[in-house]
Design a protein around this motif. Structure first.
Motif, PDB file in Angstrom:
ATOM      1  N   PHE A   1       0.902  -1.307  -0.189  1.00  0.00           N
ATOM      2  CA  PHE A   1      -0.315   0.158   0.521  1.00  0.00           C
ATOM      3  C   PHE A   1       0.597   1.140  -0.252  1.00  0.00           C
ATOM      4  CE2 PHE A   1      -2.616   3.091   2.577  1.00  0.00           C
ATOM      5  CZ  PHE A   1      -3.609   3.366   1.295  1.00  0.00           C
ATOM      6  N   SER A   2       1.997   1.420   1.023  1.00  0.00           N
ATOM      7  CA  SER A   2       2.576   2.854   0.683  1.00  0.00           C
ATOM      8  C   SER A   2       3.498   2.467  -0.062  1.00  0.00           C
ATOM      9  CB  SER A   2       3.591   2.605   2.545  1.00  0.00           C
ATOM     10  OG  SER A   2       4.352   1.551   2.298  1.00  0.00           O
TER      11      SER A   2
ATOM     12  N   THR B   1       2.867   2.335  -2.920  1.00  0.00           N
ATOM     13  CA  THR B   1       1.645   2.034  -4.623  1.00  0.00           C
ATOM     14  C   THR B   1       1.535   3.945  -4.080  1.00  0.00           C
ATOM     15  OG1 THR B   1       0.533   0.255  -4.436  1.00  0.00           O
ATOM     16  CG2 THR B   1      -0.516   1.947  -5.792  1.00  0.00           C
ATOM     17  N   ILE B   2       1.274   3.839  -3.050  1.00  0.00           N
ATOM     18  CA  ILE B   2       1.415   5.201  -2.631  1.00  0.00           C
ATOM     19  C   ILE B   2       2.240   5.871  -3.248  1.00  0.00           C
ATOM     20  CG2 ILE B   2       0.636   7.350  -1.033  1.00  0.00           C
ATOM     21  CD1 ILE B   2      -1.487   5.811  -1.395  1.00  0.00           C
ATOM     22  N   GLU B   3       3.607   5.488  -3.012  1.00  0.00           N
ATOM     23  CA  GLU B   3       5.003   6.690  -3.852  1.00  0.00           C
ATOM     24  C   GLU B   3       4.993   6.583  -4.528  1.00  0.00           C
ATOM     25  OE1 GLU B   3       8.131   5.589  -1.230  1.00  0.00           O
ATOM     26  OE2 GLU B   3       7.540   5.878   0.336  1.00  0.00           O
TER      27      GLU B   3
ATOM     28  N   ILE C   1       2.457   6.823  -7.131  1.00  0.00           N
ATOM     29  CA  ILE C   1       2.072   7.410  -7.789  1.00  0.00           C
ATOM     30  C   ILE C   1       2.097   8.600  -7.275  1.00  0.00           C
ATOM     31  CG2 ILE C   1      -0.593   8.382  -7.182  1.00  0.00           C
ATOM     32  CD1 ILE C   1      -1.245   5.500  -5.810  1.00  0.00           C
ATOM     33  N   THR C   2       2.750   9.098  -6.324  1.00  0.00           N
ATOM     34  CA  THR C   2       3.066  10.443  -5.719  1.00  0.00           C
ATOM     35  C   THR C   2       4.596  10.697  -6.778  1.00  0.00           C
ATOM     36  OG1 THR C   2       3.836   9.803  -3.678  1.00  0.00           O
ATOM     37  CG2 THR C   2       1.981  10.223  -3.663  1.00  0.00           C
TER      38      THR C   2
ATOM     39  N   ARG D   1       7.228   9.650  -5.586  1.00  0.00           N
ATOM     40  CA  ARG D   1       8.416   9.192  -4.535  1.00  0.00           C
ATOM     41  C   ARG D   1       9.702   8.174  -5.632  1.00  0.00           C
ATOM     42  NH1 ARG D   1       6.979  10.377   0.444  1.00  0.00           N
ATOM     43  NH2 ARG D   1       9.183  10.141   0.982  1.00  0.00           N
TER      44      ARG D   1
END
Lengths: 110, 231
Positions: free
Chosen positions: B172-173, B175-177, B179-180, B182
């Motif tokens: 999850f984390s 994927t977030i990174e 998407i953002t 990073r």
């Protein structure tokens, strides 16, 4: 010999009473009840095990598999604290019933 | 030696309960008949006569099957699983996490094991208490009638729940990174996963399991000694 209808009502009292002395497995329980009632109360498999399962469901007794020194596995039942609490009022009910019947018999004999 | 279980199984055919439950009923009834038969043999009956009488004294098999089905079917297997496994598993998890919170409030901190880049953070005061929670979960599950597997599952449930949390949290984390935008260093993620996996899953899981196994051993030994006393 006691009629089956009356036996049904006494079965719970009989089981709770013999378990009061300590844990027992099904066969030993049936044997002791028969012996102590001089054959008046006799359990078949069809009467004993459904009764035990029902009492277990109500939380009056608890069954657990135990292995003896000889390696035999038996499901032993012991009274729970709820079962111990239940025994006193059942005994009182039956004592009251016997007393009432005794009085009734005296009246009818008079 | 007569196979009482086979005899009972044949007579109670159609007892549509959970396989484990059916096996227990068959074993219990078979043990009863075996004891009855042995008693009659001691009284001097022939084996054939003792078996015939034990089976005839059993009563109505159809009646027995019907009554057991009516009683046992009322408690659905799912309900039983919830009572013996999931509820107690979550209870063990909540208690062990509460313990961690209390330790944290009292200022007992996690400690680093080894030094340098491979250091693993271990919450030693928490780990020291975990066998107790593993044992507690095992004890309650055993009292609720759980099988050996269920008892051990309940005792290690906090570690299993943390595994699930890790498996969910990291993808999850990441994927977030992604998407953002990073940059994600996969080798760093793998190292963190491994180190945290040891500190928060493997070692706590082992501590819980030790407690659960000890409790199960003690409870089984106590049951066996009681059975020996019964005879």
């Amino acid at each position: 010999m006691i009629a089956p209808g009356i036996k049904r009502g006494t079965a719970e009292l009989a089981v709770l009473s013999v378990l009061e002395d300590g844990p027992l497995h099904g066969y030993e329980m049936a044997r002791r009840i028969e012996e102590q009632t001089r054959g008046a109360l006799r359990f078949t498999l069809a009467s004993l095990y459904p009764l035990l399962y029902r009492m277990e469901k109500r939380g009056w007794v608890r069954g657990a598999w135990e292995t003896s020194e000889s390696g035999r596995r038996r499901r032993c039942y012991r009274l729970t604290s709820a079962g111990k609490k239940k025994l006193a009022p059942i005994r009182a009910e039956w004592s009251a019933l016997f007393l009432a019947l005794k009085r009734l018999a005296k009246v009818s004999h008079a | 030696m007569r196979d009482w279980k086979a005899l009972v199984k044949q007579r109670l055919a159609g007892l549509a309960l959970e396989p484990e439950e059916t096996a227990e009923v068959i074993a219990e009834v078979a043990a009863h008949l075996e004891d009855a038969c042995e008693e009659m043999l001691r009284q001097g009956m022939t084996e054939e006569e003792a078996v015939r009488r034990a089976l005839s004294q059993a009563g109505n098999w159809k009646d027995l099957r019907r009554k057991i089905l009516a009683l046992k079917r009322r408690e659905q297997p799912m309900k039983k699983r919830i009572r013996q496994l999931w509820f107690l598993g979550f209870l063990t998890l909540i208690l062990s996490m509460l313990f961690l919170t209390v330790l944290y409030r009292f200022g007992l901190q996690a400690r680093l094991v080894w030094s340098g880049p491979n250091a693993i953070l271990l919450y030693t005061p928490w780990l020291a208490g975990l066998p107790f929670f593993g044992a507690l979960g095992a004890y309650i599950s055993y009292r609720a009638g759980g099988s050996r597997a269920t008892v051990l599952f309940v005792s290690v449930f906090p570690a299993l729940a943390l595994t699930f949390a890790f498996l969910f949290m990291f993808p999850f984390s990441m994927t977030i990174e992604l998407i953002t935008g990073r940059p994600v260093d996969f080798s760093e993620v793998a190292t963190v996963l491994l180190k945290d996996g040891i500190g928060w899953i493997l070692v706590p899981g082992a501590a819980l399991l030790v407690g659960g196994l000890l409790a199960h051993l003690l409870l089984s030994a106590r049951s066996s000694s009681r059975a020996a006393a019964i005879g």
